[in-house]
Design a protein around this motif. Structure first.
Motif, mmCIF file in Angstrom:
data_model
loop_
_atom_site.group_PDB
_atom_site.id
_atom_site.type_symbol
_atom_site.label_atom_id
_atom_site.label_comp_id
_atom_site.label_asym_id
_atom_site.label_seq_id
_atom_site.Cartn_x
_atom_site.Cartn_y
_atom_site.Cartn_z
ATOM 1 N N VAL A 125 0.835 -1.200 0.000
ATOM 2 C CA VAL A 125 0.000 0.000 0.000
ATOM 3 C C VAL A 125 0.873 1.255 0.000
ATOM 4 C CG1 VAL A 125 -1.810 1.260 1.211
ATOM 5 C CG2 VAL A 125 -1.873 -1.231 1.139
ATOM 6 N N ALA A 126 1.961 1.228 0.777
ATOM 7 C CA ALA A 126 2.877 2.371 0.773
ATOM 8 C C ALA A 126 3.437 2.596 -0.624
ATOM 9 C CB ALA A 126 4.014 2.139 1.768
ATOM 10 N N ARG A 127 3.772 1.514 -1.300
ATOM 11 C CA ARG A 127 4.307 1.652 -2.656
ATOM 12 C C ARG A 127 3.268 2.264 -3.591
ATOM 13 N NH1 ARG A 127 8.729 0.195 -5.135
ATOM 14 N NH2 ARG A 127 8.671 0.408 -7.401
ATOM 15 N N GLY A 128 2.017 1.830 -3.479
ATOM 16 C CA GLY A 128 0.979 2.383 -4.334
ATOM 17 C C GLY A 128 0.802 3.881 -4.131
ATOM 18 N N VAL A 129 0.824 4.312 -2.863
ATOM 19 C CA VAL A 129 0.700 5.742 -2.562
ATOM 20 C C VAL A 129 1.870 6.515 -3.167
ATOM 21 C CG1 VAL A 129 0.697 7.458 -0.706
ATOM 22 C CG2 VAL A 129 -0.651 5.357 -0.470
ATOM 23 N N ALA A 143 12.853 20.377 7.512
ATOM 24 C CA ALA A 143 13.285 21.167 6.359
ATOM 25 C C ALA A 143 12.828 20.478 5.081
ATOM 26 C CB ALA A 143 14.798 21.325 6.363
ATOM 27 N N ALA A 144 12.007 21.156 4.306
ATOM 28 C CA ALA A 144 11.432 20.546 3.107
ATOM 29 C C ALA A 144 12.501 20.043 2.145
ATOM 30 C CB ALA A 144 10.516 21.554 2.406
ATOM 31 N N ASP A 145 13.601 20.785 2.013
ATOM 32 C CA ASP A 145 14.650 20.406 1.068
ATOM 33 C C ASP A 145 15.377 19.133 1.480
ATOM 34 O OD1 ASP A 145 14.066 22.588 -0.511
ATOM 35 O OD2 ASP A 145 15.589 23.875 0.417
ATOM 36 N N SER A 146 15.202 18.706 2.730
ATOM 37 C CA SER A 146 15.875 17.494 3.214
ATOM 38 C C SER A 146 15.078 16.229 2.937
ATOM 39 C CB SER A 146 16.133 17.608 4.724
ATOM 40 O OG SER A 146 16.981 18.701 5.017
ATOM 41 N N ARG A 147 13.855 16.371 2.476
ATOM 42 C CA ARG A 147 13.016 15.197 2.221
ATOM 43 C C ARG A 147 13.318 14.598 0.849
ATOM 44 N NH1 ARG A 147 7.959 18.886 3.597
ATOM 45 N NH2 ARG A 147 8.715 19.572 5.641
ATOM 46 N N PRO A 148 13.297 13.274 0.738
ATOM 47 C CA PRO A 148 13.518 12.638 -0.563
ATOM 48 C C PRO A 148 12.303 12.807 -1.463
ATOM 49 C CG PRO A 148 12.984 10.994 1.090
ATOM 50 C CD PRO A 148 13.104 12.303 1.825
ATOM 51 N N THR A 149 12.492 12.578 -2.732
ATOM 52 C CA THR A 149 11.374 12.602 -3.669
ATOM 53 C C THR A 149 10.590 11.302 -3.559
ATOM 54 O OG1 THR A 149 12.657 11.595 -5.456
ATOM 55 C CG2 THR A 149 12.723 14.014 -5.267
ATOM 56 N N ALA A 150 9.388 11.305 -4.095
ATOM 57 C CA ALA A 150 8.583 10.083 -4.106
ATOM 58 C C ALA A 150 9.288 8.992 -4.903
ATOM 59 C CB ALA A 150 7.206 10.372 -4.694
ATOM 60 N N ARG A 151 9.938 9.370 -6.004
ATOM 61 C CA ARG A 151 10.653 8.387 -6.820
ATOM 62 C C ARG A 151 11.784 7.747 -6.031
ATOM 63 N NH1 ARG A 151 8.511 5.792 -10.304
ATOM 64 N NH2 ARG A 151 7.749 7.627 -11.418
ATOM 65 N N ALA A 152 12.516 8.550 -5.251
ATOM 66 C CA ALA A 152 13.606 8.000 -4.443
ATOM 67 C C ALA A 152 13.068 7.079 -3.350
ATOM 68 C CB ALA A 152 14.422 9.139 -3.829
ATOM 69 N N LEU A 153 11.931 7.428 -2.773
ATOM 70 C CA LEU A 153 11.353 6.613 -1.702
ATOM 71 C C LEU A 153 10.910 5.243 -2.197
ATOM 72 C CD1 LEU A 153 9.293 9.385 0.099
ATOM 73 C CD2 LEU A 153 11.156 8.059 1.124
ATOM 74 N N LEU A 154 10.660 5.121 -3.487
ATOM 75 C CA LEU A 154 10.260 3.821 -4.034
ATOM 76 C C LEU A 154 11.390 2.796 -3.940
ATOM 77 C CD1 LEU A 154 8.219 5.025 -7.135
ATOM 78 C CD2 LEU A 154 7.333 3.802 -5.144
ATOM 79 N N GLU A 155 12.600 3.267 -3.663
ATOM 80 C CA GLU A 155 13.729 2.356 -3.486
ATOM 81 C C GLU A 155 13.938 1.984 -2.021
ATOM 82 O OE1 GLU A 155 15.058 1.106 -6.169
ATOM 83 O OE2 GLU A 155 13.688 2.408 -7.299
ATOM 84 N N ALA A 156 13.105 2.523 -1.126
ATOM 85 C CA ALA A 156 13.218 2.177 0.292
ATOM 86 C C ALA A 156 12.991 0.683 0.483
ATOM 87 C CB ALA A 156 12.212 2.980 1.113
ATOM 88 N N PHE A 186 11.358 -1.464 2.450
ATOM 89 C CA PHE A 186 10.099 -2.195 2.593
ATOM 90 C C PHE A 186 9.116 -1.938 1.456
ATOM 91 C CE2 PHE A 186 8.419 1.730 4.074
ATOM 92 C CZ PHE A 186 7.047 1.628 4.216
ATOM 93 N N VAL A 187 9.353 -0.929 0.619
ATOM 94 C CA VAL A 187 8.502 -0.747 -0.555
ATOM 95 C C VAL A 187 9.147 -1.320 -1.810
ATOM 96 C CG1 VAL A 187 7.255 1.237 0.334
ATOM 97 C CG2 VAL A 187 9.357 1.597 -0.925
ATOM 98 N N ALA A 188 10.477 -1.372 -1.856
ATOM 99 C CA ALA A 188 11.156 -1.961 -3.009
ATOM 100 C C ALA A 188 10.814 -3.439 -3.138
ATOM 101 C CB ALA A 188 12.663 -1.772 -2.888
#
Length: 323
Positions: free
Chosen positions: A158-162, A295-308, A310-312
């Motif tokens: 579900v996290a990956r879908g979001v 800090a907003a600039d410190s957050r990863p992009t959604a595309r980068a998070l897809l490599e985390a 438990f979602v990868a």
């Protein structure tokens, strides 16, 4: 902005005037009441002024700006959802503002992705805005309330879908900011597919009196609270972090914190990310912590998070398969 989840049943098939059809949503119903009144009557949309002929069924959910009905397309037989918003009187009477609303909705109607609720069309009649949507079912929030937190592969799926839905939006040209990412604005299909809905364009619709401040703040990013970055994709990433926490624990964002504590934190009191539940799974904690950087600039992009982690893993998972 939570939606009440209600039993769905079709309203009786009776004749109704155009005036009656446009006043179905004039009475506010608390979204926390646990039930909704059925639509008072069914109606055929008038041939003039509407983009299609449809019949209104049961009212099954309420949001901060309007209510949602099951609907039936009289030409194709398709079941869909109709969201009825009461526009601000000044906006509904102003052709320029009506055009802004129509242009924004036209942009949303171009979006096509498995993790985005499809916008089928819209109409504006008198002070009411009708938004026609893909009919999906219940919200992620309602699912968590009924079945409890997700574990392991389901959490990752579900996290990956979001995140897939957000990555699609954020990589559009120009990028599309959802603006209201929260468990109540994520629907889940019968196949377990999450779909983002309820995109933000709230300045064009009249606020409802029952809109709760605590609920409004729960998923809000610090820069949005400080009115410094509501149009940035990073605000969606912050909200997605809280959705991951909520899915893993079954607890709402900022569980145990008071309204004043949340306001202080969002107003600049956070030196690091917000405290996360101690029982949060390790992999989910790492992903959520990355999203919830002040800090907003410190957050990863959604595309980068897809490599985390438990979602990868969830990328390779079929409906009943293993990673």
């Amino acid at each position: 902005m939570a939606f009440a989840q209600c039993k769905i049943s079709l309203a009786s098939d009776v004749e109704s005037t155009t005036t009656a059809s446009r006043s179905l949503c004039t009475t506010a119903v608390s979204p926390t009441s646990g039930s909704c009144r059925e639509a008072a009557s069914a109606l055929d949309s008038p041939a003039g002024g509407f983009s299609m002929r449809w019949r209104c069924g049961a009212r099954f959910a309420d949001g901060s700006h309007g209510c949602i009905y099951r609907a039936f397309n009289l030409q194709t037989g398709q079941i869909f959802a109709t969201k009825v918003h009461a526009m601000k009187e000044s906006d509904s009477a102003d052709p320029l503002n009506r055009k802004k609303v129509a242009d924004r909705l036209a942009e949303l109607e171009e979006l096509r992705h498995p993790n985005i609720v499809e916008h089928l069309g819209h109409d504006i009649a008198d002070v009411n805005l009708y938004i026609y949507l893909e009919y999906v079912g219940g919200s992620l929030q309602a699912m968590l309330q009924e079945f409890g937190p997700f574990r392991g592969q389901m959490l990752g799926r579900v996290a990956r879908g979001v995140l897939e839905g957000l990555a699609y939006l954020h990589t559009r040209e120009p990028p599309v900011v959802h603006g209201s990412v929260a468990s109540c604005n994520i629907l889940v299909s019968e196949e377990g597919q999450p779909k983002l809905q309820c995109f933000q364009f709230s300045r064009h619709v009249a606020p409802r009196a029952h809109c709760a401040t605590l609920e409004t703040l729960s998923w809000m990013a610090p820069e949005v609270f400080q009115k410094q970055g509501s149009d940035r994709t990073e605000a969606d990433i912050w909200s997605a972090g809280w959705v991951i926490v909520e899915m893993a624990t079954g607890e709402a964002p900022w569980a145990g914190a008071s309204l004043d504590q949340i306001r202080f934190a969002l107003g600049g009191g956070l030196l690091a990310g917000p405290p996360l539940p101690t029982h949060l799974p390790t992999a989910a904690r790492a992903c959520a912590a990355a999203c919830l950087q002040p800090a907003a600039d410190s957050r990863p992009t959604a595309r980068a998070l897809l490599e985390a982690e438990f979602v990868a893993c969830a990328k390779q998972l079929g409906p009943f398969g293993l990673c």
